[in-house]
Design a protein around this motif. Structure first.
Motif, PDB file in Angstrom:
ATOM      1  N   THR A  52       0.834  -1.204   0.000  1.00  0.00           N
ATOM      2  CA  THR A  52       0.000   0.000   0.000  1.00  0.00           C
ATOM      3  C   THR A  52       0.869   1.255   0.000  1.00  0.00           C
ATOM      4  OG1 THR A  52      -0.204  -0.266   2.404  1.00  0.00           O
ATOM      5  CG2 THR A  52      -2.047  -1.015   1.056  1.00  0.00           C
ATOM      6  N   LEU A  53       2.011   1.184   0.678  1.00  0.00           N
ATOM      7  CA  LEU A  53       2.933   2.319   0.669  1.00  0.00           C
ATOM      8  C   LEU A  53       3.396   2.608  -0.760  1.00  0.00           C
ATOM      9  CD1 LEU A  53       4.270   4.209   2.761  1.00  0.00           C
ATOM     10  CD2 LEU A  53       6.187   2.642   2.842  1.00  0.00           C
ATOM     11  N   ALA A  54       3.744   1.558  -1.493  1.00  0.00           N
ATOM     12  CA  ALA A  54       4.208   1.740  -2.869  1.00  0.00           C
ATOM     13  C   ALA A  54       3.087   2.186  -3.784  1.00  0.00           C
ATOM     14  CB  ALA A  54       4.800   0.423  -3.393  1.00  0.00           C
ATOM     15  N   ALA A  55       1.909   1.578  -3.625  1.00  0.00           N
ATOM     16  CA  ALA A  55       0.808   1.828  -4.557  1.00  0.00           C
ATOM     17  C   ALA A  55       0.245   3.236  -4.440  1.00  0.00           C
ATOM     18  CB  ALA A  55      -0.301   0.802  -4.332  1.00  0.00           C
ATOM     19  N   ALA A 101      -2.383  -2.921   6.096  1.00  0.00           N
ATOM     20  CA  ALA A 101      -2.708  -2.227   4.850  1.00  0.00           C
ATOM     21  C   ALA A 101      -3.143  -0.790   5.135  1.00  0.00           C
ATOM     22  CB  ALA A 101      -3.801  -2.987   4.101  1.00  0.00           C
ATOM     23  N   LEU A 102      -3.933  -0.607   6.194  1.00  0.00           N
ATOM     24  CA  LEU A 102      -4.358   0.739   6.566  1.00  0.00           C
ATOM     25  C   LEU A 102      -3.171   1.562   7.051  1.00  0.00           C
ATOM     26  CD1 LEU A 102      -6.922   2.452   6.717  1.00  0.00           C
ATOM     27  CD2 LEU A 102      -7.190   1.714   9.103  1.00  0.00           C
ATOM     28  N   GLN A 103      -2.261   0.929   7.769  1.00  0.00           N
ATOM     29  CA  GLN A 103      -1.024   1.604   8.163  1.00  0.00           C
ATOM     30  C   GLN A 103      -0.257   2.091   6.937  1.00  0.00           C
ATOM     31  OE1 GLN A 103       1.484  -0.990  10.602  1.00  0.00           O
ATOM     32  NE2 GLN A 103       1.575   0.623  12.123  1.00  0.00           N
ATOM     33  N   GLY A 104      -0.148   1.223   5.932  1.00  0.00           N
ATOM     34  CA  GLY A 104       0.554   1.601   4.710  1.00  0.00           C
ATOM     35  C   GLY A 104      -0.094   2.772   4.012  1.00  0.00           C
ATOM     36  N   THR A 105      -1.434   2.825   4.080  1.00  0.00           N
ATOM     37  CA  THR A 105      -2.147   3.961   3.488  1.00  0.00           C
ATOM     38  C   THR A 105      -1.772   5.258   4.198  1.00  0.00           C
ATOM     39  OG1 THR A 105      -4.007   2.510   2.915  1.00  0.00           O
ATOM     40  CG2 THR A 105      -4.439   4.894   2.960  1.00  0.00           C
ATOM     41  N   GLY A 106      -1.818   5.236   5.525  1.00  0.00           N
ATOM     42  CA  GLY A 106      -1.415   6.424   6.276  1.00  0.00           C
ATOM     43  C   GLY A 106       0.045   6.761   6.064  1.00  0.00           C
ATOM     44  N   ALA A 266      16.339   0.469  -7.815  1.00  0.00           N
ATOM     45  CA  ALA A 266      15.509   0.749  -6.643  1.00  0.00           C
ATOM     46  C   ALA A 266      14.777  -0.506  -6.182  1.00  0.00           C
ATOM     47  CB  ALA A 266      14.509   1.859  -6.963  1.00  0.00           C
ATOM     48  N   VAL A 267      14.254  -1.281  -7.142  1.00  0.00           N
ATOM     49  CA  VAL A 267      13.552  -2.520  -6.815  1.00  0.00           C
ATOM     50  C   VAL A 267      14.501  -3.520  -6.153  1.00  0.00           C
ATOM     51  CG1 VAL A 267      12.435  -4.562  -7.805  1.00  0.00           C
ATOM     52  CG2 VAL A 267      11.777  -2.283  -8.587  1.00  0.00           C
ATOM     53  N   LEU A 268      15.680  -3.711  -6.736  1.00  0.00           N
ATOM     54  CA  LEU A 268      16.616  -4.711  -6.218  1.00  0.00           C
ATOM     55  C   LEU A 268      17.283  -4.260  -4.931  1.00  0.00           C
ATOM     56  CD1 LEU A 268      17.353  -7.547  -7.283  1.00  0.00           C
ATOM     57  CD2 LEU A 268      16.062  -6.144  -8.891  1.00  0.00           C
ATOM     58  N   LEU A 269      17.464  -2.949  -4.746  1.00  0.00           N
ATOM     59  CA  LEU A 269      18.022  -2.459  -3.489  1.00  0.00           C
ATOM     60  C   LEU A 269      17.202  -2.989  -2.321  1.00  0.00           C
ATOM     61  CD1 LEU A 269      19.594  -0.637  -1.528  1.00  0.00           C
ATOM     62  CD2 LEU A 269      18.155   1.266  -2.269  1.00  0.00           C
ATOM     63  N   PHE A 393       9.193   2.460  -6.333  1.00  0.00           N
ATOM     64  CA  PHE A 393       9.794   1.210  -6.781  1.00  0.00           C
ATOM     65  C   PHE A 393      10.606   0.534  -5.682  1.00  0.00           C
ATOM     66  CE2 PHE A 393       8.454   2.676 -10.870  1.00  0.00           C
ATOM     67  CZ  PHE A 393       8.290   1.522 -11.613  1.00  0.00           C
ATOM     68  N   ARG A 394      11.132   1.297  -4.746  1.00  0.00           N
ATOM     69  CA  ARG A 394      11.811   0.673  -3.608  1.00  0.00           C
ATOM     70  C   ARG A 394      10.822  -0.140  -2.773  1.00  0.00           C
ATOM     71  NH1 ARG A 394      16.072   4.097  -0.152  1.00  0.00           N
ATOM     72  NH2 ARG A 394      15.941   2.091   0.929  1.00  0.00           N
ATOM     73  N   GLN A 395       9.679   0.454  -2.451  1.00  0.00           N
ATOM     74  CA  GLN A 395       8.692  -0.274  -1.653  1.00  0.00           C
ATOM     75  C   GLN A 395       8.076  -1.424  -2.444  1.00  0.00           C
ATOM     76  OE1 GLN A 395       8.534   0.186   1.522  1.00  0.00           O
ATOM     77  NE2 GLN A 395       9.951   1.904   1.333  1.00  0.00           N
ATOM     78  N   LEU A 396       7.911  -1.233  -3.748  1.00  0.00           N
ATOM     79  CA  LEU A 396       7.408  -2.318  -4.591  1.00  0.00           C
ATOM     80  C   LEU A 396       8.401  -3.476  -4.601  1.00  0.00           C
ATOM     81  CD1 LEU A 396       4.886  -2.807  -6.307  1.00  0.00           C
ATOM     82  CD2 LEU A 396       6.146  -1.956  -8.284  1.00  0.00           C
TER      83      LEU A 396
END
Length: 513
Positions: A52-55, A101-106, A266-269, A393-396
């Motif tokens: 959710t953070l990434a999205a 998920a709600l935490q990630g939204t906030g 960023a993804v692989l990091l 992309f890091r969070q993804l």
């Protein structure tokens, strides 16, 4: 001192939301026992937040420009606090996943506004100082997470890792309301609602399919359906972003090889260096019977070395072409993770130490120039998008990494258990093992069989982790080598600034600095 109170309010929120990326890793075995959670549930407890953070990061940034940065930041704090309380009171895995998920939204709402708020409040030399402090706080959050999680879990149980957020959130909200100015973007900005929704569905369905594949197999109707939905949503996202006037993510940027390489970096990091920590913590606490605090201390060298290296990277790397630290950092991460493949059934925690430190050094090297290189790879008008894309992309990478490596772990562990005299189907036993249920499996058989079963489970866990480290490390090395060539002209023309951490990412397009 009064002028720095806005920085304090922003850094408190940033530290809290980033600590929650890693603080749960050492609490997973405790959660598994308390909530009777499966491995899939534990994966979602980690992934629901990162996903959710990434999205929502890019969408939240646009919303902040339209509705007001302080207002959106305060709303994010309130959502994060309520979600933390929901997590702490969760009586089963489903409620905890929803709370995460709600935490990630906030968290997304808060994180998306932090750099814009700093840009609005500070100018000139003060802005450089503010971003240096904010960068140090952001890096230290990851370093503190495992140890803090271990202390809280061992002393007061896993709910305490969420309850600790409540007083911090309240103090931050009161302070932010008093010291942060309000600012909105100029008229004419629009939210890319279709792009945001399709990106969220694409990421969520794909990660869900990857997680489910570990337990049901790739041919499962559920897995196939989820992956098809993810592909269709991705197609909608691509079409939408290619046609709308104000896209959430300008896909034309991916025509630039350097930008594409940086997004892969960023993804692989995140995916290679950090996504395996939940499984590593589970091994430490189940196979080696460590407590949460001891496991957290074992994981700390990774984050601590990354923090220390990042703090000095600007000075040491000053003047080098950007592709050198980006490529070298990824290769160091990969080599460090590959070093951990020496783990075996009879290993102790020291087998991880050298790899943790080496991976942390690589993460510190690549983190510092990653954003500045991304900004340099695009036209100035797209700088805001590039900055947001790096964080997205890091969070993804974290979310996808947890899902993919979980599938790898179950597959290898099941292969090791095949033909052994273990209860249940190897695939199900391997999944339960990864979910921290090794003790329950052992206690389910007659005492005379327990020694042999313990040996088989320890071997399966070690071999599963070996494969996890092999895949993650190899991917990091491959992308590091590819980045060297793909960055091409950017690598020769763009150099690491002397004070990378102090370099302020520009405000999103349509805002003032």
């Amino acid at each position: 001192m009064r002028k720095w109170w806005p920085l304090v309010a922003i850094c408190l929120g940033t530290f809290m939301l980033l600590v929650d990326v890693t603080i749960v890793n050492v609490a997973l075995p405790d959660m598994s026992r308390s909530l009777h959670a499966s491995m899939a549930s534990l994966q979602w407890i980690v992934d629901a937040y990162a996903l959710t953070l990434a999205a929502l990061l890019l969408t939240a940034g646009a919303a902040a420009d339209l509705l007001g940065r302080r207002r959106v930041y305060l709303a994010g704090l309130a959502v994060f606090a309520l979600a933390s309380l929901m997590c702490a009171l969760a009586a089963d895995g489903g409620v905890l996943i929803a709370g995460r998920a709600l935490q990630g939204t906030g968290g997304a709402v808060m994180f998306a506004t932090t750099t814009a708020l700093l840009t609005s409040v500070y100018e000139g030399r003060d802005r450089g100082i503010a971003f240096s402090v904010w960068g140090a706080v952001s890096s230290s959050a990851a370093a503190v997470g495992p140890t803090l999680g271990g202390v809280l879990t061992e002393s007061w149980g896993w709910p305490s890792i969420f309850l600790v957020n409540l007083p911090v959130a309240v103090v931050t909200m009161v302070l932010a309301r008093r010291v942060l100015p309000e600012f909105k973007a100029t008229a004419g900005r629009r939210l890319d609602a279709v792009g945001a929704l399709s990106f969220t569905v694409a990421a969520g369905a794909t990660v869900a399919g990857l997680i489910e594949s570990a337990h049901s197999g790739w041919g499962s109707p559920t897995v196939v359906t989820l992956l098809v939905v993810g592909a269709m949503a991705l197609a909608v996202f691509v079409v939408t972003e290619s046609t709308v006037a104000q896209p959430m993510l300008n896909l034309r940027l991916f025509r630039r090889p350097a930008f594409t390489a940086l997004m892969l970096a960023a993804v692989l990091l995140q995916g290679a260096a950090f996504a395996h920590l939940g499984y590593t913590s589970m091994w430490l606490q189940t196979s080696l019977e460590m407590g949460p605090l001891a496991a957290g201390l074992v994981l700390t060298p990774l984050s601590l070395s990354a923090l220390l290296v990042a703090a000095f990277a600007g000075r040491v790397l000053h003047g080098l072409p950007a592709r050198i630290p980006v490529s070298a950092g990824l290769v160091l991460i990969g080599v460090g993770v590959l070093t951990e493949t020496f783990i075996g059934p009879g290993s102790n925690w020291t087998v991880l130490l050298a790899g943790m430190v080496l991976s942390g050094i690589g993460a510190g090297v690549v983190t510092a120039p990653l954003v500045s290189a991304a900004l340099s790879s695009v036209p100035p008008a797209d700088a805001g998008t590039a900055s947001g894309a790096v964080n997205t992309f890091r969070q993804l990478g974290q979310a996808i990494g947890v899902a993919v490596l979980g599938t790898v772990f179950v597959s290898e562990a099941a292969h090791t258990l095949a033909g052994k005299n273990v209860p249940g189907v190897p695939q199900e036993t391997a999944s339960a093992l990864g979910g921290g249920q090794g003790r329950q499996i052992i206690e389910s058989v007659a005492p005379a069989r327990r020694a042999a079963l313990t040996e088989a489970l320890d071997a399966a866990f070690a071999h599963g982790l070996q494969q996890v480290f092999l895949i993650a490390g190899s991917a990091a090395v491959a992308v590091g080598v590819a980045a060297w060539f793909l960055m091409g002209r950017l690598g020769r023309d763009t150099h690491v600034p002397a004070q990378t951490a102090a370099t302020a990412p520009p405000a999103p397009a349509g805002t003032r600095s």
